[in-house]
Scaffold this active site. Sequence first.
Site, PDB file in Angstrom:
ATOM      1  N   THR A   1      25.020  79.001  -5.854  1.00 33.94           N
ATOM      2  CA  THR A   1      24.608  77.692  -5.349  1.00 33.94           C
ATOM      3  C   THR A   1      25.306  76.542  -6.070  1.00 33.94           C
ATOM      4  O   THR A   1      25.764  76.709  -7.205  1.00 33.94           O
ATOM      5  CB  THR A   1      23.084  77.518  -5.554  1.00 33.94           C
ATOM      6  OG1 THR A   1      22.620  76.384  -4.852  1.00 33.94           O
ATOM      7  CG2 THR A   1      22.709  77.373  -7.008  1.00 33.94           C
TER       8      THR A   1
ATOM      9  N   ARG B   1      21.468  69.485 -14.983  1.00 27.61           N
ATOM     10  CA  ARG B   1      20.363  70.266 -14.403  1.00 27.61           C
ATOM     11  C   ARG B   1      20.873  71.648 -13.954  1.00 27.61           C
ATOM     12  O   ARG B   1      21.895  71.782 -13.293  1.00 27.61           O
ATOM     13  CB  ARG B   1      19.787  69.513 -13.209  1.00 27.61           C
ATOM     14  CG  ARG B   1      18.578  70.178 -12.544  1.00 27.61           C
ATOM     15  CD  ARG B   1      18.957  71.018 -11.356  1.00 27.61           C
ATOM     16  NE  ARG B   1      17.798  71.486 -10.597  1.00 27.61           N
ATOM     17  CZ  ARG B   1      17.860  72.373  -9.615  1.00 27.61           C
ATOM     18  NH1 ARG B   1      19.006  72.882  -9.253  1.00 27.61           N
ATOM     19  NH2 ARG B   1      16.781  72.752  -8.981  1.00 27.61           N
TER      20      ARG B   1
ATOM     21  N   THR C   1      15.115  80.973  -2.692  1.00 23.96           N
ATOM     22  CA  THR C   1      15.883  79.763  -2.406  1.00 23.96           C
ATOM     23  C   THR C   1      14.896  78.625  -2.178  1.00 23.96           C
ATOM     24  O   THR C   1      13.738  78.862  -1.843  1.00 23.96           O
ATOM     25  CB  THR C   1      16.798  79.948  -1.177  1.00 23.96           C
ATOM     26  OG1 THR C   1      17.453  78.707  -0.885  1.00 23.96           O
ATOM     27  CG2 THR C   1      16.037  80.390   0.056  1.00 23.96           C
ATOM     28  N   GLY C   2      15.378  77.405  -2.384  1.00 23.25           N
ATOM     29  CA  GLY C   2      14.495  76.254  -2.225  1.00 23.25           C
ATOM     30  C   GLY C   2      14.409  75.482  -3.529  1.00 23.25           C
ATOM     31  O   GLY C   2      15.360  75.459  -4.301  1.00 23.25           O
TER      32      GLY C   2
ATOM     33  N   SER D   1      26.224  73.435   0.144  1.00 25.68           N
ATOM     34  CA  SER D   1      25.250  73.721  -0.907  1.00 25.68           C
ATOM     35  C   SER D   1      25.654  74.907  -1.771  1.00 25.68           C
ATOM     36  O   SER D   1      24.894  75.322  -2.643  1.00 25.68           O
ATOM     37  CB  SER D   1      23.891  74.004  -0.274  1.00 25.68           C
ATOM     38  OG  SER D   1      24.040  75.018   0.706  1.00 25.68           O
TER      39      SER D   1
ATOM     40  N   THR E   1      20.881  77.303  -1.257  1.00 20.70           N
ATOM     41  CA  THR E   1      21.518  78.437  -1.915  1.00 20.70           C
ATOM     42  C   THR E   1      21.776  79.595  -0.959  1.00 20.70           C
ATOM     43  O   THR E   1      21.028  79.781  -0.013  1.00 20.70           O
ATOM     44  CB  THR E   1      20.504  78.935  -2.978  1.00 20.70           C
ATOM     45  OG1 THR E   1      20.301  77.889  -3.895  1.00 20.70           O
ATOM     46  CG2 THR E   1      20.950  80.188  -3.679  1.00 20.70           C
TER      47      THR E   1
HETATM   48  N1  ASP Z   1      17.236  76.997  -5.543  1.00 18.47           N
HETATM   49  C1  ASP Z   1      18.374  76.114  -5.604  1.00 18.47           C
HETATM   50  C2  ASP Z   1      18.243  75.218  -6.810  1.00 18.47           C
HETATM   51  O1  ASP Z   1      17.152  74.717  -7.051  1.00 18.47           O
HETATM   52  C3  ASP Z   1      18.562  75.261  -4.410  1.00 18.47           C
HETATM   53  C4  ASP Z   1      18.245  75.849  -3.068  1.00 18.47           C
HETATM   54  O2  ASP Z   1      18.064  77.047  -2.910  1.00 18.47           O
HETATM   55  O3  ASP Z   1      18.163  75.062  -2.114  1.00 18.47           O
HETATM   56  O4  ASP Z   1      19.229  74.980  -7.450  1.00 18.47           O
END
Ligand code: ASP
Length: 331
Positions: free
Chosen positions: A202, A212, A235-236, A47, A184
């Site tokens: 990330t 995107r 993150t997320g 990731s 991330t």
């Molecule tokens: N925040 C990151 C994104 O949306 C992904 C992640 O942290 O899992 O690109």
Amino acid sequence: MPVSLATWKHGFQPNRISYEALLAGSPALDAVEAGAKYCEADITCMSVGRGGLPDATGILTLDASIMDHEGNCGSVAFVQRYEHVISIARRVMEKTPHVMLAGTGAEAFAEREGFPQTELLTEKAKAYYSEWLKQPDRLQVRLRRASEGEHEYVFVHVDENGKETEAHEQNGRISRLAEASHDTIGVLAMDSAGHLAGACTTSGLAFKLHGRVGDSPIIGAGLYVDGKVAAAVATGDGELMMRACSAFHVVEMVRQGVEPGEALERALKRIRQDHHLTPDKQCGLMVIRADGVWAARSLRPGFQLAAASSQLQDKNVLHDVTKRGITVTTI
Ligand code: ASP
């Protein structure tokens, strides 16, 4: 006095690198960059950086941002062919009058600055992409952790009510994605001079639409540092954090005197109130206040972070963030 935090289990080794740099006297900015770079080069982390999962067209694009205690910041988005996007972001911060470069412009800048080009897509990531292409109704497909701690993932379909159904291959076998991860890395640090810094890097959401860009390179969404107040990273689900300006929101609440843990809870509460959350949505937030007090919270259980500090006897410890706060797991 030094403190270092890094998101997720794959942040464990990066956090060790960051904390060792702090103990050796490095500025926080160098420490967070070193930790982030380790993860970008680690192809077992699917990731971040090289080894990450591609977008819906099979192309891997990277986002990153970095910020120091004086409010200087740099970021890059939609970068292909360069592994260490965190260092390109730092170069944008240090060598240009701008904050953010994207796409071919960021790549041309990286080339001029002498960053080497790298093939980012691994054979394993290509195999996952082929598997994803076989899934019906692909845009609805998400990766979901199949078994905690074993780094196993499955494809799931999420309907409009948030109901998840495991996706099956034509022969009926569940499509198991072994040893994947999907998040991330954010690294926050405070050095022995008391300076704060943060880095966030990330490959973004797996199989995202081409073009995107997530929250990670957006200053104030994925990362925000005010050297006199706090440093925060997210993150997320990036779309949530972009809508809520989560990292900035947390730092502003700490500025107003809200305790770090409470500031994170209020930021998450705002996300819950303002957005339709399906069960696959996760958001993990971490903060270090200018006096070294830190906290981490998440929308749902499952968020982990590595933390090292003098209060932890200079040990690097993996923490599970549970509903009621944090439970400590030492590895
Ligand atoms: N925040 C990151 C994104 O949306 C992904 C992640 O942290 O899992 O690109």
